[in-house]
Scaffold this motif. Structure first.
Motif, PDB file in Angstrom:
ATOM      1  N   LEU A  62       0.822  -1.208   0.000  1.00  0.00           N
ATOM      2  CA  LEU A  62       0.000   0.000   0.000  1.00  0.00           C
ATOM      3  C   LEU A  62       0.860   1.263   0.000  1.00  0.00           C
ATOM      4  O   LEU A  62       0.473   2.281  -0.555  1.00  0.00           O
ATOM      5  N   SER A 106      -0.885   4.985  -4.752  1.00  0.00           N
ATOM      6  CA  SER A 106      -1.613   6.156  -4.252  1.00  0.00           C
ATOM      7  C   SER A 106      -2.886   5.716  -3.539  1.00  0.00           C
ATOM      8  O   SER A 106      -3.409   4.615  -3.746  1.00  0.00           O
ATOM      9  N   GLU A 107      -3.377   6.601  -2.707  1.00  0.00           N
ATOM     10  CA  GLU A 107      -4.643   6.365  -2.022  1.00  0.00           C
ATOM     11  C   GLU A 107      -5.754   6.102  -3.054  1.00  0.00           C
ATOM     12  O   GLU A 107      -6.600   5.238  -2.858  1.00  0.00           O
ATOM     13  N   ALA A 125      -7.612   1.681   8.853  1.00  0.00           N
ATOM     14  CA  ALA A 125      -6.267   2.207   9.104  1.00  0.00           C
ATOM     15  C   ALA A 125      -5.321   1.025   8.923  1.00  0.00           C
ATOM     16  O   ALA A 125      -5.392   0.045   9.678  1.00  0.00           O
ATOM     17  N   VAL A 126      -4.462   1.111   7.914  1.00  0.00           N
ATOM     18  CA  VAL A 126      -3.722  -0.061   7.442  1.00  0.00           C
ATOM     19  C   VAL A 126      -2.224   0.243   7.387  1.00  0.00           C
ATOM     20  O   VAL A 126      -1.826   1.291   6.881  1.00  0.00           O
ATOM     21  N   ARG A 131       1.434   0.393   5.940  1.00  0.00           N
ATOM     22  CA  ARG A 131       1.687   0.555   4.518  1.00  0.00           C
ATOM     23  C   ARG A 131       2.532  -0.539   3.911  1.00  0.00           C
ATOM     24  O   ARG A 131       2.703  -0.562   2.698  1.00  0.00           O
ATOM     25  N   LEU A 191      -9.817   5.677   4.326  1.00  0.00           N
ATOM     26  CA  LEU A 191      -8.585   4.895   4.293  1.00  0.00           C
ATOM     27  C   LEU A 191      -7.463   5.760   4.825  1.00  0.00           C
ATOM     28  O   LEU A 191      -7.241   6.868   4.334  1.00  0.00           O
ATOM     29  N   THR A 192      -6.759   5.258   5.845  1.00  0.00           N
ATOM     30  CA  THR A 192      -5.599   5.987   6.333  1.00  0.00           C
ATOM     31  C   THR A 192      -4.531   4.976   6.709  1.00  0.00           C
ATOM     32  O   THR A 192      -4.740   3.770   6.642  1.00  0.00           O
ATOM     33  N   VAL A 193      -3.358   5.488   7.066  1.00  0.00           N
ATOM     34  CA  VAL A 193      -2.226   4.624   7.346  1.00  0.00           C
ATOM     35  C   VAL A 193      -2.005   4.572   8.854  1.00  0.00           C
ATOM     36  O   VAL A 193      -2.219   5.559   9.563  1.00  0.00           O
ATOM     37  N   PRO A 226       0.085  10.229  11.347  1.00  0.00           N
ATOM     38  CA  PRO A 226      -0.289  10.896  10.101  1.00  0.00           C
ATOM     39  C   PRO A 226      -1.221  12.085  10.314  1.00  0.00           C
ATOM     40  O   PRO A 226      -1.158  13.057   9.573  1.00  0.00           O
ATOM     41  N   ASP A 243      -1.309  13.163   0.801  1.00  0.00           N
ATOM     42  CA  ASP A 243      -1.647  11.754   0.612  1.00  0.00           C
ATOM     43  C   ASP A 243      -0.940  10.971   1.709  1.00  0.00           C
ATOM     44  O   ASP A 243       0.291  10.869   1.706  1.00  0.00           O
ATOM     45  N   PRO A 244      -1.683  10.425   2.693  1.00  0.00           N
ATOM     46  CA  PRO A 244      -1.015   9.804   3.834  1.00  0.00           C
ATOM     47  C   PRO A 244      -0.109   8.648   3.435  1.00  0.00           C
ATOM     48  O   PRO A 244       0.883   8.373   4.114  1.00  0.00           O
ATOM     49  N   TYR A 245      -0.433   7.950   2.348  1.00  0.00           N
ATOM     50  CA  TYR A 245       0.415   6.818   1.975  1.00  0.00           C
ATOM     51  C   TYR A 245       1.734   7.283   1.382  1.00  0.00           C
ATOM     52  O   TYR A 245       2.695   6.545   1.339  1.00  0.00           O
TER      53      TYR A 245
END
Lengths: 331, 331
Positions: free
Chosen positions: A12, A16-17, A102-103, A105, A137-139, B63, B321-323
């Motif tokens: 991930l 990109s998101e 929340a994943v 990366r 979706l966030t990290v 983040p 972009d958090p990723y």
């Protein structure tokens, strides 16, 4: 949908998101209650009753699941099921889910796709008409799945925990203790890192497999929530922390004592009383009412010194409390 | 409510889930749309339009915020505000919030209480009639606040991103670039561990204080969402990732080009174009319409090669972009 090949399965953090969101959205399907689905600032869902039932529940890696045991599909399914169950427990019909992920990366895109497949499959199997309508979706270093479920009462009143009356029958729809049995199998035989994901069914004895399935992919009786409400349930709730603890909550909210019959609690009454995560429906009914799918497990009595009895005796079992029972260091 | 003394401020790991929930619930107050508030399996909210607008957004430590900069109150406020803004961006009025907290167990009970106070204050200030109606509490090594906001369209159609038409005016309500300025101040002067929480206002120059406040406790113009919808907005969205990126999303959804006027973007146009987290409302209106609270910042043109122009020239700035932009190791 076809699964992703190892050559085309980026982490991930390397995409990109937007790429991740498109992969997820390709696997969601709007259902009958969706007026405006994912892709805008917010979704719009039908609320024909003029009210909406809403609940939220989070699954966190560690206290709530292990990636060594659960596939992405399992996690999507379970995250959906436990939230759908809270809607059903009000006597409502689920209309939509919002999923906040929340994943880490370093996780693979295929994992998130499997998660989306699990959400969709659980909705289709357990709550037709309900679908994922939005998300975020966030990290994060800790995989976290926060789900909100919405539902419609179809003109009925909400069935709360507080309506149980002395003389009512206490009834259950769904499993008691099976998910806890599954967890015991997993803890006893499959510690983190010792087993392929998903759990290898060939290593499970008969009986263990259904228990592990109940733990990883619970199938609570969502459709029986509205059935119980229509039949005149006086109180209802989802059994997520064990029958003894949750019946105690209902007894406290209703100002009554609930007396359970050990003989009605199956082959392992202690596990039925203490085991969490089955998401059975606990309901009380007037004495002459018992809708299909429910079985009587006790009687409502006037409030005594103890909220929950079993065959007239106090019950001493504790349910699951993440602040007490989970230690990140020791598991 | 009175603050907690250090002698009576246990860590969450040392108290039961019930104790924490009671402390939170003591600080929530039902508002006008609440039919059944917290405490049962699910809440019930009024949905007078026969539909419900729903959105979810998560704040993750790292983040999305730093505990060195944000108090619990700040975090509650911001978590509410960013979700309320997504409801307003559909032209709807917020009716309720659901809050899923995943909290490390060494955090203090007072932190969670301040968080609840921040949620309540933001609702009362930004969206009267809306309140926290439900939630979930679990334990995690990473503090995570997942919020779902619900709203009602009051009989109007939802204003999506896809309705902008050539000839429409492009307008903004709220700040552009101020929250990004605040973040720059915090990154430049207050790295983690170097500052007391909350940020010491005495160390900030004039102008910096309002920018830091916009970053930590944003006050988006929630009430102007319904105003814009009533006035006939053809498209609307929340500017969370910077005007250039979000205008590009609206242009793509609407099949148009959005041409911004640099002179309308304030003293620092680059920051206005690139800076995220202001949660201004970006809306398009027919040429003869401009409701109070909005200012014109550009014009909608027929789709050209580029989705967003500034004074007729392509804009090359990237949003958040958090990723891509967050690295847990380096911050």
């Amino acid at each position: 949908m076809p699964s992703r090949s190892p050559d085309d399965d980026p982490r991930l953090g390397d995409v990109s998101e937007g790429t991740v969101l498109r992969a997820i959205l390709a696997r969601t399907a709007p259902a009958s209650h969706t007026i405006l689905g994912p892709g805008d600032d917010a979704a719009v869902l039908a609320a024909p009753s003029g009210s909406v039932v809403a609940t939220t529940d989070t699954l966190v890696h560690g206290p709530d699941f292990r990636l060594a045991w659960s596939s992405g599909y399992d996690l999507g399914w379970k995250s959906a099921a436990v939230n759908l169950s809270d809607i059903a427990a009000m006597g409502a019909r689920p209309t939509g889910l919002l999923v906040a992920l929340a994943v880490p990366r370093d996780m693979r895109l295929s994992f998130v796709e499997q998660l989306a497949d699990g959400f969709r499959a659980a909705c289709e199997a357990l709550a037709p008409g309900c679908s994922v309508v939005g998300g975020d979706l966030t990290v994060s270093d800790v995989l976290t799945i926060a789900v909100t479920a919405l539902g419609d009462l179809e003109g009925r009143r909400a069935v709360t925990r507080s309506g149980a009356r002395p003389g009512d029958a206490v009834a259950i729809a769904g499993e008691l203790g099976l998910a806890a049995h599954g967890l015991a199998v997993l803890f006893g035989r499959f510690r983190d890192g010792e087993t392929p994901t998903p759990v290898d069914a060939a290593r499970l004895a008969e009986g263990e497999a259904s228990a592990v399935a109940a733990q990883l992919r619970p199938a609570p009786p969502i459709g029986l929530g509205p059935v119980a409400a229509l039949a005149g349930a006086t109180a209802m709730m989802d059994v997520s922390d064990g029958l003894a603890l949750d019946a105690g909550r209902m007894a406290a909210a209703s100002g009554v004592t609930i007396d359970l019959a050990r003989s009605a609690l199956g082959a392992e009454p202690e596990r039925a009383l203490a085991g969490g995560e089955d998401h059975a429906l606990l309901a009380t009914f007037p004495p002459d009412v018992l809708p299909p799918g429910f079985r009587i497990v006790g009687t409502v009595r006037r409030a005594g010194q103890t909220g929950v009895l079993c065959d007239g005796e106090p019950v001493d079992v504790a349910g699951w409390d993440p602040y007490r029972d989970w230690d990140a260091a020791t598991g």
